[in-house]
Write a protein that holds these residues in place. Structure first.
Motif, PDB file in Angstrom:
ATOM      1  N   ILE A  58       1.562   8.730   0.657  1.00  0.00           N
ATOM      2  CA  ILE A  58       1.354   9.184   2.033  1.00  0.00           C
ATOM      3  C   ILE A  58       0.411   8.251   2.792  1.00  0.00           C
ATOM      4  N   MET A  59      -0.686   7.854   2.167  1.00  0.00           N
ATOM      5  CA  MET A  59      -1.733   7.117   2.874  1.00  0.00           C
ATOM      6  C   MET A  59      -1.559   5.601   2.846  1.00  0.00           C
ATOM      7  N   GLN A  60      -0.854   5.089   1.844  1.00  0.00           N
ATOM      8  CA  GLN A  60      -0.733   3.640   1.713  1.00  0.00           C
ATOM      9  C   GLN A  60       0.701   3.157   1.612  1.00  0.00           C
ATOM     10  N   GLY A  61       1.645   4.076   1.519  1.00  0.00           N
ATOM     11  CA  GLY A  61       3.047   3.696   1.376  1.00  0.00           C
ATOM     12  C   GLY A  61       3.639   3.176   2.677  1.00  0.00           C
ATOM     13  N   GLU A  62       4.868   2.717   2.597  1.00  0.00           N
ATOM     14  CA  GLU A  62       5.563   2.179   3.771  1.00  0.00           C
ATOM     15  C   GLU A  62       5.720   3.260   4.834  1.00  0.00           C
ATOM     16  N   SER A  63       5.372   2.915   6.054  1.00  0.00           N
ATOM     17  CA  SER A  63       5.459   3.867   7.163  1.00  0.00           C
ATOM     18  C   SER A  63       5.297   3.114   8.472  1.00  0.00           C
TER      19      SER A  63
END
Length: 196
Positions: A58-63
């Protein structure tokens, strides 16, 4: 029991499964300390490892959401939920992200002290204000969310994937805040000095 960081017993690091010990070692390498959340929630090591994997996604993944935007959601939600742990740790992370962007790190405290005020503060971008409004509505009035809330995020420039990421971030912090509050989790002292 360890009243210093949790209402629950703290497992001994040497008694934990390898994956949980590796999480602690990686955090220690990165921060020079083991975050209390890893120590306290190791009472259920398999849950800790899976929670941390989801947190990292959630905080560091692809987005399409930046790390700063995700930290803003974390701070706003945690402040409203009065989560001592997350409303201490995530302003620290937000200060660091704001500094990396060349922005005023004190914006983290504006958001921490009064998330509603940030909705009208032009130092936050229109997209950031839309994300914060959505996160606060999800936290306080999720049963009232409707198509207009989604359209407001689309108008601000988010794709459907970005909207889903915003919802996941806010929802994950609502879960995490409640678990931290239930276990009496307290933050490491080191977070107070980070990004200052």
């Amino acid at each position: 029991m360890n009243p210093e960081i949790s209402r629950l017993r703290l497992p001994r690091r040497e008694d934990l499964p390898q994956e949980a010990r590796e999480l602690m070692s990686a955090a220690e390498d990165k921060f020079s300390f083991v975050p209390n959340v890893l120590r306290a929630w190791a009472v259920r090591p398999d849950h800790l490892v899976k929670w941390r994997a989801y947190y990292d996604l959630i905080m560091q993944g692809e987005s399409s959401l930046t790390r700063t935007q995700r930290e803003m959601i974390a701070v706003a939600v945690s402040s409203v939920n009065r989560c001592v742990y997350c409303s201490t740790t995530h302003p620290a992370f937000l200060r660091l992200e704001l500094q990396r962007e060349g922005r005023d790190p004190l914006l983290a405290h504006v958001l921490q002290s009064n998330p509603d005020h940030a909705l009208h503060d032009e130092r936050f971008t229109p997209l950031e204000r839309a994300l914060l409004s959505f996160a606060l509505d999800l936290t306080l009035r999720s049963h009232q969310l409707g198509q207009a809330h989604v359209e407001a995020l689309r108008t601000a420039g988010l794709s459907d994937e970005g909207i889903f990421d915003a919802a996941q971030t806010a929802a994950m912090f609502n879960f995490t805040n409640r678990l931290a509050n239930a276990t009496g989790l307290l933050p490491n002292d080191e977070y107070h000095a980070m990004g200052r």
